[in-house]
Design a protein around this motif. Structure first.
Motif, short mmCIF file in Angstrom:
data_model
loop_
_atom_site.label_atom_id
_atom_site.label_comp_id
_atom_site.label_asym_id
_atom_site.label_seq_id
_atom_site.Cartn_x
_atom_site.Cartn_y
_atom_site.Cartn_z
N LYS A 1 1.17 4.20 -1.88
CA LYS A 1 0.34 5.17 -2.60
C LYS A 1 1.21 6.17 -3.35
N GLU A 2 2.29 6.61 -2.73
CA GLU A 2 3.19 7.53 -3.42
C GLU A 2 3.81 6.88 -4.65
N MET A 3 4.11 5.60 -4.53
CA MET A 3 4.71 4.88 -5.66
C MET A 3 3.65 4.40 -6.64
N LYS A 4 2.36 4.72 -6.36
CA LYS A 4 1.24 4.35 -7.22
C LYS A 4 1.11 2.84 -7.37
N ILE A 5 1.48 2.13 -6.30
CA ILE A 5 1.25 0.68 -6.27
C ILE A 5 -0.10 0.45 -5.61
N THR A 6 -1.11 0.37 -6.41
CA THR A 6 -2.47 0.17 -5.93
C THR A 6 -3.01 -1.15 -6.47
N TYR A 7 -4.05 -1.61 -5.81
CA TYR A 7 -4.66 -2.89 -6.22
C TYR A 7 -5.15 -2.80 -7.67
N ASP A 8 -5.83 -1.71 -7.99
CA ASP A 8 -6.39 -1.57 -9.34
C ASP A 8 -5.29 -1.53 -10.40
N ARG A 9 -4.23 -0.82 -10.11
CA ARG A 9 -3.17 -0.72 -11.11
C ARG A 9 -2.48 -2.07 -11.33
N ILE A 10 -2.26 -2.80 -10.24
CA ILE A 10 -1.61 -4.11 -10.37
C ILE A 10 -2.48 -5.04 -11.22
N ILE A 11 -3.76 -5.05 -10.92
CA ILE A 11 -4.67 -5.92 -11.68
C ILE A 11 -4.71 -5.50 -13.15
#
Length: 1770
Positions: free
Chosen positions: A1059-1069
């Motif tokens: 979460k801190e690195m902003k690696i989220t499911y939505d962002r990856i997709i």
């Protein structure tokens, strides 16, 4: 009358007396008189409409303009400013015709506001005039004469912005060619105004003395006079000569007045300065006119030269020069020797009193105009003059200001040069002047400068050198006169004096070092005036530039012929630089040799370091063979020189005296320990090298010095000086590149690194500085030393740096490592040779490894890490930025391989992973930033880091199988039975993160950085072919984490890191799907591997909005899914939501056909009945209404299996030895039956219903009676499906419509309610207790959390009757007082302790069960109500099980929150043990509040007594103000748009759902707010009592919080409840006023009418509810007051609503009218707390009292007497 300063009465619209008088004039005369302005510059009458009715006369003036013009006549500055600004805007925005209507009235207004005291008004008036002039254009011409005078004054305003605005307006109105014409057109009017201002006006006549303060009047007068004088100057400047001649009479009138000349002595400096500017203008433009007043002009100006005010001085000296030029006989009007010269001498002695920059440039033109009679005797005059000027150098202002000093020095040299030129003859009087100037003035001045460092840094020496150069050049010019001899005489005297002066100070063993420094500086400047870099421009002798006016005629033509000659001599711009600045004679060389020889004597005899430094400077400035020869000749004895290694140096020695001096003297001095100050000796060495003819000679010399092993500081200084000076570098370049120096530096590097580990201080030595120099410095993009040696040094540094990686504690070696990092940073920053960069890749890789593993060394300081980071960044930037071919960079490849090996071999914690990811990301970001075209490099890096397919498979298999439990037990995934080890699967509580998670986090973050980069286009991003696999693996990792029921600490920290690195499911997709074929990859992996890949695939389909057509392109035909395998089954389950209907129909038909033909042995297999049945369910899940025929077929198949294969159905059997296949098969059957019930079938026969219900009971009995049981995932699946089956049936019979129920078989509903429901809950409730008893530690890996969730859902349908008749094992507590039946008491004693069970589903299930029975419990306490017979206060306890549970949990919360002040928020993590205790504590209070809510008012009083006595409510409120957030905003995670500001935890009701886990973080804060809200609503009196007992700080906190978030809600609810109340009272009517938060109660009986107004406070219910009197009829005052007090008491002390309080009060009044007497203690019929009637009567007076009142009376008075008659009550 009223008085002018009185405030006008509000609302008085009657016009004033002046207005009424104007109205009379209008009526009588029919016209409106104009307002006559006080304008002296025009005869026109200004007009401003003053009264109503003027519009028809003044129709040309717009109404808005009339209003603004009225405002402009106000006195208030702010009003005027706003009016002027408004006028400006109107002029800009209105049409020209409208603006022209204002022109007749504008001159009077402008003449007034342009002289206003407020400078903002004056500035705004200029801006307004600009807009007016632009708008009306030529229409301004008729009014020009009226405003031009004041316009010109405004242009000369002392406030610069106001003057600038007026000038801009003037330029806008008149182009440059027409400005003079406009001024000439109005010259009469302008001069009239200026004449009046200068000669007539005073401070009192310019302003009204009655209304304007004295200081304002005086300031305005001074400003007007100043502006008038400046305007007079401007007028003379702009007028042509003919126009000036026409105005001669008026101008003559001005200058003939004594008042005009008195301004020269005015106390105001501004006026004096403006006056002298005006006089200068008269001299320049009307000189003949001024000659008539020459006497006054000369005396005023010339005798004022001592006026040094900064505002006066520039204009004064301008006027002085004009006077002496334009007035030929000016000296006749003053006594120069008595009046002028004494002031001048004093002024010069004081250094111009801080105005030397202004005064001294005028001195030469000034004295050049002195007549002979003033100069005689010349020797004395010039002696006094120069003495005074030179003394000015010692003044305080000159000492503190370098600009003042420079101005004085320039004037001294200019005047000296001028006087010498004027007296360049051979006559005696000329020679006397020459001798005096050189010997008595110049040489003493130079001697003073030699001793004064301040003067040494001034331009004195440089200016004198220029003068001597001019003498030398003049002496070399061949002329027939005696000029040559004169200038030769000048030079002879000068050089003789200089030589004596220098020898005087050098020939002294105690020579002053500052003097020696001054002499060396003088010699350097004499050789080259630009030695110190002070390139001073030659100053032409001229008058100061008076404001750069082109019209000025004061120029060189006005100067004397002598001054012109001086200009010709000093203006050397036509000479070359060499001829201009260089002395060509031998005087300087002779002087240098003499001083050097003299120095050697003191060096040899006295070892004087001062003289040695002085000699070094001389040798550096004058290196020559003659000088070195002179030094050698000065030695009395010969010194033998021994050379031990080479004969080449001997040949050089024989020929070169400089080298002989080196070997005889300098080497000896270098070997001596003279401290660190050897800089001057190195300068000597470079002087010697300068005298060498060939570079090989310098190399021989320096190699010889290097081998002598002198101090390292000498080599450092040699290298430093070579790096700073290109000529020196050329001399030593061969030596720098040589082998001798290179090997020596290598040796020093070894020693430094070895000793640096033991003695860190050595790293600050000269050796480290030398190494840093040769590594980090370059000349012409080349290293100082040979590249081979640079590479060897880098290799040695890399060896030490690499050794630090294996040290667990590198703190002792940190200084060396910091030193290496500094050198590496410097090297990469400056290196220009790319091949050299490539050779340094090894050390850069080492730096990267240290940076990426910095977590291992916990003792590293931030200082070292900062240096390491800087070295890494600098290296990457240099390596990538200067790359010629990216493929040549091995560093990127090496980094990738190292990272890959680390990930595969090492174990990582969250911290270590973060460090590694940050290092890799830093590398990638810098590569992109430095070289945007580095796509190939990035692709190579990612390819090298990314594992191959086999490695991915290996690290996926290392993931724990713990994830299987959640999808398996929830039926989200069909898992085959190949995971037999799942029964014993436990999650290792390790701090390390699985390799797969580490890999995906690193690769994904790297990929996202590349995709987010704006420097790379999409085409370049598509080149990353392996990126799609990376994205798929990251989605796999995220899915694995999501499926874990309980996240271990390491995995939880890992998720937080993502979460801190902003690696989220939505962002990856969002970032990856548009570039890479993620869907294809996930589909085929699901098809090949199933399991978690299928869940990943399913989530992708769900979130990305993939349609059936998209998928149809992938799978083509459904044939590929058969025969059925575990993988295809999982894939179909993921695909089912998006499958087209036709494909679903095909699958169902195919599966039914297979099922009908299945053999008995294959019924439980995946490829048999069970698998095909699962596919049918997947296809039917999205179908809301199944086909009736299909439903019948499925039910028929199941019943047929039951009849033919009864052993496959787990009815009344033990689960202990059941196979996984059997459990899965029965679960699948239950899923189909549940689906069938959800379709609300009406076609089922009674036998089919019997089969369904009996199967449900049989499965439930199997689950309940299996003892003991191992809760494997398959058993948990069976239990969950069983409970879900119960839930479906309960929901069906509870919520279905009557029409549907009528179609059911007869007696089915009755059987369900009377038999099946009782049997179901008689099994479920003990099952809950059994599971909790079996798992005392919920942390057990086999803990059945899904089962408890399903069980809680099933128990939510249990009825009150079943709870009261439960079959739990009896459980009682010794000493527990209770009025409850045994069954209920057992229920409470069994379930209440489970409120703290460390499983949220259990807590919520128990809470929901107990919440149903709470309203029933108070009924059993009604028999215990006793309002009499006891003298003590009676109280009742809430359910004893709850109170004892509260006391236990309160101790835990006290310990948990120990040390935390009330009011400070304590976050409770959902994963902590404290969470369950706090949750249980709050749930128990929710139950108690519910219990209070259902109790009657009498019982509520008794229960509140218990809470008051035990103080548990006080402790609850203190805990709540630690658990409630400061800002209880409600952040609903919803895609719907909502107003987040208006929602709080108090406005939104909390739904405690055991299946919802998204809001666990807000669970406790929201529940705390809910409990606080409940206490305020249902226990307001108790909370109010606690609130009033608080200390001030906490009192304020509680009050502010409650008022802000709760009070408005509760007040609105109370008012609404009153409005919505349907109860009808006899004799009383109640209504509400929501806007004022008031309740009005009206009570009427017969002739009595009472109205009471109840007002809720802003902090309701904490504040006291006020009761105010309304109307009253027929009630005595005392009785009225008693009733008001009674209502206040009821509302304050009762724990209920306002309506309940009003009901009690009404009953009290009713009793009063019924004849019941008041209690004589509380004066109320009904007791305010326990609502009893007065029944205790006194035996003497027969008065009755409340029992509670008597008890309080007796205990407080310590007596038993009657309160009324004072007799003994008993």
């Amino acid at each position: 009358m009223g008085g002018k300063n009185k405030q006008r009465t509000k609302g008085n619209v009657r016009p004033s007396s002046s207005g009424r008088a104007a109205d009379v004039l209008v009526r009588e005369r029919g016209v409106v008189p104009g307002f006559i302005g006080f304008d002296t510059s025009s005869n026109d009458l200004g007009y401003v409409p003053a009264v109503h009715g003027a519009e028809e006369i003044d129709s040309l003036v717009d109404a808005d303009f009339r209003m603004v013009l009225r405002k402009l006549s106000k006195r208030d500055a702010v009003t005027k400013l706003k009016a002027v600004q408004e006028f400006t805007a109107m002029c800009k925005n209105r049409d020209s015709e409208t603006v022209k209507g204002v022109l007749p009235y504008w001159p009077r207004i402008y003449c007034k506001v342009s002289l206003d005291h407020d400078r903002r008004v004056r500035e705004a008036s200029g801006q307004a005039l600009e807009q007016l002039a632009i708008k009306v254009g030529r229409s301004l011409a008729p009014f020009l004469k009226s405003i031009m005078g004041h316009w010109l004054l405004s242009q000369c305003d002392t406030y610069a912005p106001a003057a600038s605005a007026a000038n801009v307006a003037f330029q806008s109105a008149f182009p440059g060619s027409k400005q003079a014409g406009a001024i000439a057109f109005c010259k009469e009017e302008i001069l009239t105004i200026l004449q009046d201002n200068l000669l007539k006006e005073t401070a009192d006549t310019l302003s009204d003395s009655q209304t304007v303060p004295g200081d304002e009047r005086e300031a305005k007068y001074l400003r007007v006079v100043t502006c008038s004088l400046l305007a007079l100057k401007k007028l003379l400047t702009l007028l042509s000569k003919s126009d000036a001649d026409e105005m001669e009479e008026k101008l003559m009138h001005i200058i003939s007045q004594s008042k005009f000349w008195k301004y020269s002595k005015h106390k105001s400096a501004q006026i004096r300065g403006a006056f002298f500017e005006a006089v200068a203008s008269f001299c320049q433009y009307t000189p003949n006119l001024l000659k008539t007043e020459a006497a006054r002009a000369c005396s005023c100006v010339l005798l004022s030269i001592d006026d040094t005010d900064p505002l006066v001085c520039p204009s004064l000296w301008e006027a002085v020069l004009y006077i002496i030029m334009k007035v030929q006989d000016c000296w006749q009007y003053i006594n120069a020797k008595k009046g002028l010269l004494p002031k001048l001498w004093q002024l010069l002695k004081e250094g111009g009193r801080g105005m030397a920059v202004v005064i001294h440039p005028h001195l030469l033109p000034f004295i050049s105009r002195f007549p002979e009679e003033v100069l005689e005797p010349k020797v004395a005059f010039y002696n006094t003059f120069f003495t005074s000027v030179i003394n000015g150098l010692s003044s305080d202002r000159a000492v503190s200001s370098s600009s003042e000093t420079s101005a004085i020095i320039f004037s001294i040299v200019e005047c000296l040069q001028f006087v010498l030129l004027q007296n360049a003859g051979v006559e005696d009087h000329h020679q006397n002047i020459q001798h005096m100037l050189i010997n008595d003035q110049l040489l003493p001045l130079m001697e003073t400068a030699l001793k004064n460092p301040r003067l040494q840094g001034s331009p004195l020496f440089c200016q004198i050198t220029h003068m001597v150069v001019s003498w030398e050049k003049r002496s070399s010019i061949q002329t027939n006169d005696e000029t040559n001899e004169t200038f030769l005489s000048f030079m002879s005297d000068f050089w003789l004096g200089i030589a004596q002066l220098c020898i005087k100070y050098v020939d002294n063993k105690h020579a002053d070092e500052n003097v020696l420094q001054g002499i060396s500086l003088l010699l350097q400047i004499l050789k080259n005036p630009d030695t110190e870099g002070k390139r001073l421009k030659n100053v032409n002798i001229k008058f100061s530039d008076f404001e750069d006016k082109a019209e000025k005629s004061c120029n060189y033509d006005s100067l004397s012929s002598e001054t012109k000659e001086l200009n010709k001599c000093t203006d050397t711009s036509n000479m070359s630089a060499l001829e201009q600045n260089t002395l060509t004679g031998k005087h300087l060389e002779d002087l240098v040799c003499e001083l050097a020889t003299l120095n050697m004597i003191y060096i040899n005899q006295q070892n004087s370091e001062k003289h040695l430094k002085f000699l070094s400077v001389i040798l550096s400035s004058f290196p020559s063979f003659r000088l070195f020869q002179e030094l050698l000749d000065s030695e009395n004895e010969k010194q033998q020189i021994y050379l031990d290694d080479t004969c080449d140096l001997a040949s050089v020695l024989a020929e070169n005296p400089a080298v002989q001096f080196l070997m005889k003297k300098l080497i000896i001095w270098l070997k001596k320990d003279t401290g660190n100050n050897t800089d001057f000796l190195v300068d000597m060495l470079y002087s010697i090298l300068h005298c060498c003819n060939r570079r090989d000679e310098t190399k021989l010399i320096l190699d010889h010095i290097t081998k002598m092993e002198l101090r390292c500081s000498i080599l450092v200084q040699i290298v430093q000086k070579a790096n700073e000076d290109s000529s020196k570098f050329d001399a030593v370049s061969n030596w720098l590149k040589g082998e001798v120096l290179g090997e020596n530096i290598l040796k020093l590097t070894d020693e430094l690194l070895t000793l640096g580990l033991k003695e860190p201080n050595i790293l600050k030595s000269d050796c480290s500085l030398l190494i840093g120099l040769v590594i980090s410095q370059q000349v012409h993009n080349d290293t100082l030393i040979d590249k081979i040696y640079v590479e060897k040094i880098i290799f040695k540094l890399n060896g030490v740096l690499s050794g630090a990686k294996n040290l667990p504690d590198s703190s002792s070696s940190e200084p060396v490592l910091c030193f290496i990092c500094d050198i590496v940073s410097s090297f990469f920053k400056v290196v220009g040779d790319y091949t050299l960069l490539l050779s340094a890749e090894g050390i850069l890789l080492t730096v990267f490894q240290l940076w990426a593993q910095r977590h291992k060394n916990t003792h590293s300081t931030d200082y070292f890490l900062q240096k390491l980071y800087f070295a890494f960044i600098t290296g990457v930037q240099s390596l990538v930025g200067k790359a010629v071919e990216l493929q040549e960079i091995n560093f990127i490849h090496d980094c990738a391989l190292w990272v890959k090996n680390e990930l595969l071999d090492a174990s990582f914690s969250v911290k270590s992973l973060q460090v590694l990811v940050s290092a890799v990301c830093c590398l990638v970001e810098n590569v992109i930033k430095i070289n945007p075209s580095s796509t190939l490099l990035l692709q190579m890096f990612l390819d090298d880091v990314t594992p191959d397919d086999s490695q991915w498979q290996m690290i996926r298999e290392q993931l724990s199988l713990e994830w299987l439990r959640k999808p398996l037990t929830n039926g989200w995934l069909y898992i085959s039975c190949k995971y037999h080890s799942l029964d014993q699967c436990t999650f290792h509580s390790s701090v390390s993160i699985p390799t797969h998670l580490c890999y995906t986090a690193l690769l994904t973050q790297t990929l996202l950085i590349i995709l987010d980069s704006e420097d790379l286009n999409d085409k370049d991003k598509l080149d990353f072919v392996k990126a799609g696999n990376t994205v798929a693996e990251m989605l796999y990792s995220l899915q694995w984490c999501d499926e874990l029921e309980v996240l271990p600490s390491a995995i939880s920290e890992y998720c937080s890191m993502l979460k801190e690195m902003k690696i989220t499911y939505d962002r990856i997709i969002k970032e990856a799907v548009k570039l890479f074929p993620v869907l294809d990859i996930l589909y085929f992996r699901s098809l090949n591997f199933g399991s978690l890949w299928s869940m990943t695939f399913g989530k992708y389909l769900e979130t990305h909005g993939v349609t059936g057509n998209d998928m149809n392109k992938l799978y083509g035909s459904i044939d590929r899914y058969f025969p059925v395998t575990a993988e295809t089954l999982c894939t179909i389950q993921g695909l089912s939501p998006v499958l087209p209907e036709k494909d679903k129909d095909l699958l169902i038909k195919y599966c039914i056909a297979e099922i009908l033909n299945v053999e008995s042995k294959d019924i439980m297999n995946i490829h048999g009945g069970c698998g095909h049945l699962a596919i049918i369910r997947y296809c039917l899940n999205g179908d809301a209404s199944g086909d009736q025929e299909l439903q019948s077929v499925i039910l028929h198949i199941i019943t047929e299996w039951r009849e033919t294969n009864e052993h496959l159905f787990l009815f009344n059997t033990s689960l202990k030895d059941c196979s996984h296949e059997l459990l899965i098969f029965n679960s699948e059957i239950m899923c189909h039956l549940s689906w069938l019930i959800r379709q609300k079938p009406c076609f089922l026969t009674e036998s089919q219903w019997d089969f369904i219900l009996c199967s449900m009971m049989a499965w439930l009995e199997t689950l309940s009676e299996s003892q003991p049981i191992v809760w494997s995932p398959w058993i948990q699946l069976f239990a969950c499906e069983t409970c879900n089956f119960v839930i479906v049936l309960s929901e069906f019979f509870k919520t279905n419509s009557p029409g549907l129920l009528e179609n059911l078989p007869e007696n089915l509903i009755i059987e369900w309610n009377e038999f099946f429901m009782k049997g179901v809950h008689s099994l479920l409730l003990p099952l809950l207790v059994k599971i909790t008893d079996e798992f005392l530690e919920p942390g057990d890996p086999m803990f059945p959390t899904p089962v408890l969730k399903a069980l809680g859902g099933a128990l939510s349908y249990i009825s009150i009757d079943h709870l009261c008749q439960n079959n739990l094992h009896p459980k009682f507590v010794t000493g527990q007082k209770a009025n409850l039946p045994d069954k209920l008491q057992t229920l409470l004693n069994t379930l209440v302790p489970l409120l703290s069970y460390q499983a949220r589903p259990v807590q919520l299930t128990v809470y929901n069960i107990l919440l149903k029975v709470m309203p029933e419990l108070s009924e059993f306490d009604k028999e215990s109500i006793r309002c009499e017979d006891d003298e003590e206060e009676m109280f009742l306890s809430p359910p004893a099980a709850l109170t004892s549970y509260l006391s236990t949990t309160e101790e835990f919360l006290d310990n948990f929150m120990e040390g935390v002040q009330v009011g400070e928020f304590v976050p409770v993590l959902s994963s902590s043990d404290e969470y369950y205790y706090v949750l249980g504590y709050l749930l128990s209070w929710k139950l108690i509040i519910s219990f209070f809510k259902a109790s009657c008012s009498q019982l509520r009083v008794l229960y509140s007594y218990h809470l008051k006595k035990s103080k548990c409510l006080n402790r609850l409120l203190c805990h709540l103000f630690r658990l409630m957030p400061v800002n209880p905003s409600y952040s609903e995670q919803s895609t719907e748009s909502c107003h987040m500001d208006s929602k709080t935890f108090f406005t939104e009701s909390q739904i405690l759902n055991m299946f919802e886990t998204n809001f666990l973080s807000s669970d406790i804060p929201h529940l705390s707010c809910s409990v606080y809200y409940g206490t305020l609503k249902y226990l307001p009196a108790m909370v109010r009592l606690w609130f009033n007992s608080l200390e001030k700080r906490l009192f304020t906190t509680v009050d502010r919080f409650t008022s802000k978030f709760v009070s408005n809600i509760l007040s609105s609810q109370e008012i609404s409840s009153v409005q919505n109340n349907t109860k009808i009272f006899d004799n009383m009517m109640v209504k509400a006023r929501p806007t004022t938060r008031e309740v009005i109660a009206t009570y009427s009986v017969d002739d009595i009418f009472i109205e009471l107004v109840i007002k809720l406070p802003t902090n309701y219910p904490l504040g006291v509810i006020s009761v105010e009197s309304g109307k009253r009829v027929g009630v005595a005052v005392q009785q009225w007051r008693n009733w008001m007090l009674q209502l206040t008491t009821f509302l304050t002390h009762q724990n209920g609503s306002i309506m309940e309080g009003l009901t009690l009060w009404k009953n009290n009044v009713d009793k009063r009218f019924e004849g019941v007497e008041d209690c004589m203690i509380c004066y109320s019929v009904i007791h305010g707390s326990n609502y009893s009637l007065p029944k205790k009567s006194c035996r003497t007076c027969r008065k009755k009292f409340h029992s509670a009142c008597l008890y309080k009376w007796f205990t407080s008075s310590n007596k038993s007497a009657c309160p009324l008659c004072r007799e003994n009550f008993f």
